[in-house]
Design a protein around this motif. Structure first.
Motif, mmCIF file in Angstrom:
data_model
loop_
_atom_site.group_PDB
_atom_site.id
_atom_site.type_symbol
_atom_site.label_atom_id
_atom_site.label_comp_id
_atom_site.label_asym_id
_atom_site.label_seq_id
_atom_site.Cartn_x
_atom_site.Cartn_y
_atom_site.Cartn_z
ATOM 1 N N ARG A 1 10.062 -76.621 16.080
ATOM 2 C CA ARG A 1 11.503 -76.837 16.278
ATOM 3 C C ARG A 1 12.037 -76.003 17.439
ATOM 4 O O ARG A 1 12.950 -76.417 18.161
ATOM 5 C CB ARG A 1 12.227 -76.462 14.978
ATOM 6 N N ALA A 2 11.434 -74.813 17.631
ATOM 7 C CA ALA A 2 11.863 -73.941 18.724
ATOM 8 C C ALA A 2 11.123 -74.219 20.021
ATOM 9 O O ALA A 2 11.388 -73.566 21.035
ATOM 10 C CB ALA A 2 11.666 -72.476 18.320
ATOM 11 N N GLY A 3 10.189 -75.190 20.020
ATOM 12 C CA GLY A 3 9.466 -75.521 21.229
ATOM 13 C C GLY A 3 8.338 -74.567 21.560
ATOM 14 O O GLY A 3 8.053 -74.324 22.735
ATOM 15 N N TYR A 4 7.678 -74.032 20.547
ATOM 16 C CA TYR A 4 6.636 -73.035 20.766
ATOM 17 C C TYR A 4 5.466 -73.592 21.562
ATOM 18 O O TYR A 4 5.014 -74.718 21.358
ATOM 19 C CB TYR A 4 6.114 -72.502 19.421
ATOM 20 N N GLY A 5 4.941 -72.755 22.473
ATOM 21 C CA GLY A 5 3.700 -73.008 23.200
ATOM 22 C C GLY A 5 2.937 -71.703 23.324
ATOM 23 O O GLY A 5 3.473 -70.619 23.064
ATOM 24 N N HIS A 6 1.686 -71.783 23.750
ATOM 25 C CA HIS A 6 0.867 -70.564 23.852
ATOM 26 C C HIS A 6 1.515 -69.441 24.679
ATOM 27 O O HIS A 6 1.360 -68.255 24.334
ATOM 28 C CB HIS A 6 -0.513 -70.911 24.414
ATOM 29 N N PRO A 7 2.252 -69.749 25.748
ATOM 30 C CA PRO A 7 2.897 -68.650 26.496
ATOM 31 C C PRO A 7 3.921 -67.871 25.677
ATOM 32 O O PRO A 7 4.331 -66.777 26.085
ATOM 33 C CB PRO A 7 3.581 -69.383 27.666
ATOM 34 N N ASP A 8 4.319 -68.432 24.512
ATOM 35 C CA ASP A 8 5.337 -67.787 23.689
ATOM 36 C C ASP A 8 4.740 -66.917 22.590
ATOM 37 O O ASP A 8 5.464 -66.462 21.694
ATOM 38 C CB ASP A 8 6.234 -68.850 23.035
ATOM 39 N N LEU A 9 3.444 -66.666 22.640
ATOM 40 C CA LEU A 9 2.798 -65.895 21.586
ATOM 41 C C LEU A 9 3.472 -64.536 21.400
ATOM 42 O O LEU A 9 3.733 -64.112 20.271
ATOM 43 C CB LEU A 9 1.306 -65.728 21.882
#
Length: 358
Positions: free
Chosen positions: A73-81
């Motif tokens: 829902r928050a648009g998580y991707g690996h750069p957001d770890l």
């Protein structure tokens, strides 16, 4: 959150909130019924309240659903770890640290008043190893123990958060529906043999994650069925059957999506984390005070009355902590954003309607 388009959840998952709140309350009454407060045991409802112990496994199933849902829902991707783990740490740690400080104060007070440590309490004492170990939620690595014994579940949760941070973008790759099954089998295999981090409880988290993927449209009914079966089979190798059945029932509620709840369960869910981390020190202080001014704990039904009183005190303390500390903290955590761009509407793609209180 509510929404009307195919990319937004269409209902508030009130049932999830209800189950979470009741699970937290179940853990509290189980602990107060003799585990944490020995002066209350035995009592007429002791056997019934033992089922409250399994509220912890319910938490794990709910986390399996809520955590990936909130990430997508928050648009998580690996750069957001990094930001993701920071948010999870700040969500968990401050109230846990406050609880640990109260536990230290309780034992310090016992030494000052009684001149000895509290009997029948597994207390690691104050040392560099115990303080650092509890700060990082890994005291065993330093040969120490927990200031508050319920913190072991927080360590399990952190392990799951890291696993989701690494694996969720892989699980959601378009056109590669074999990936969830492959990852599940690999983790379940490890869960049978390894005691590392969250692995022994992988099956519970897998039930929640599978429900999320199915609700999102990334998992077929057939794959959902065999992942659920494999998860339960792996759990039964190391766990008794009641919490496994309860975990499966929790997954069924996530899939069924009934609208269960009331104003009381909404409130109970809101304060559930404060209640969970604070009920041990609150129980210790309450029992230490009341057993010195009343003899109710000497009679079976007096024990029941005290159990209700201690539970009420814990609920009141949790409500106050939620209003003063946890609620403002949650508002601040919402300001931490991910760098990755969320999907249209800020919610996951779904062929089926989805709902959550994440």
């Amino acid at each position: 959150m509510t929404g009307t388009s195919g990319t937004k959840p269409s209902h508030n998952l009130r049932t999830l909130d209800t189950v979470r709140g009741l699970a937290a309350l179940g853990v509290v009454v189980f602990h107060y019924g003799g585990v944490v407060l020995p002066s209350l045991a035995p009592h007429p409802f002791e056997q019934v309240l033992t089922f409250g112990e399994y509220g912890v496994e319910v938490f794990f199933v709910l986390s399996g659903f809520v955590i990936p849902y909130s990430m997508v829902r928050a648009g998580y991707g690996h750069p957001d770890l990094g930001p993701f783990m920071l948010k999870r740490y700040l969500r968990i740690a401050p109230l846990a640290y406050l609880s640990a400080v109260l536990m230290i104060a309780y034992h310090a007070l016992a030494l000052a008043v009684l001149g000895r440590p509290v009997h029948a309490v597994d207390w690691p004492g104050i040392s560099a190893a115990s303080v650092i170990g509890n700060l990082i939620f890994q005291p065993q690595l330093l040969g120490s123990g927990w200031f508050n014994f319920v913190f072991w579940t927080l360590a399990i949760e952190f392990g799951f958060y890291l696993a989701m941070a690494l694996l969720l973008p892989v699980l959601l790759r378009e056109g590669q529906r074999w990936i969830p099954g492959f990852i599940t089998i690999a983790l379940l295999g490890l869960s049978i043999w390894s005691d590392a981090t969250f692995l022994p409880f992988t099956g519970y988290f897998a039930l929640g994650v599978a429900a999320f993927l199915f609700r999102r449209g990334d998992l077929s009914a057939g794959n959902l069925a065999w992942i659920a079966s494999a998860s339960m089979a792996a759990l039964l190798v190391r766990h008794p059957w009641p919490p496994v059945v309860l975990g499966a029932g929790t997954m069924a509620l996530l899939l069924w999506r009934p609208s269960l709840g009331s104003r009381f369960t909404d409130w109970l869910s809101a304060i559930s984390y404060s209640l969970y981390v604070m009920h041990v020190p609150v129980g210790y202080f309450s029992e230490s005070a009341l057993k010195r001014i009343t003899h109710l704990h000497e009679a079976p039904w007096g024990k029941v009355a005290l159990l209700l009183a201690y539970t009420g005190i814990a609920l009141l303390a949790a409500h106050m902590l939620y209003q003063v500390a946890e609620k403002p903290l949650l508002a601040r955590l919402r300001r931490i954003r991910y760098a990755s761009k969320p999907r249209a509407g800020g919610a996951p793609r779904a062929r089926r309607t989805m709902q959550s209180s994440a």
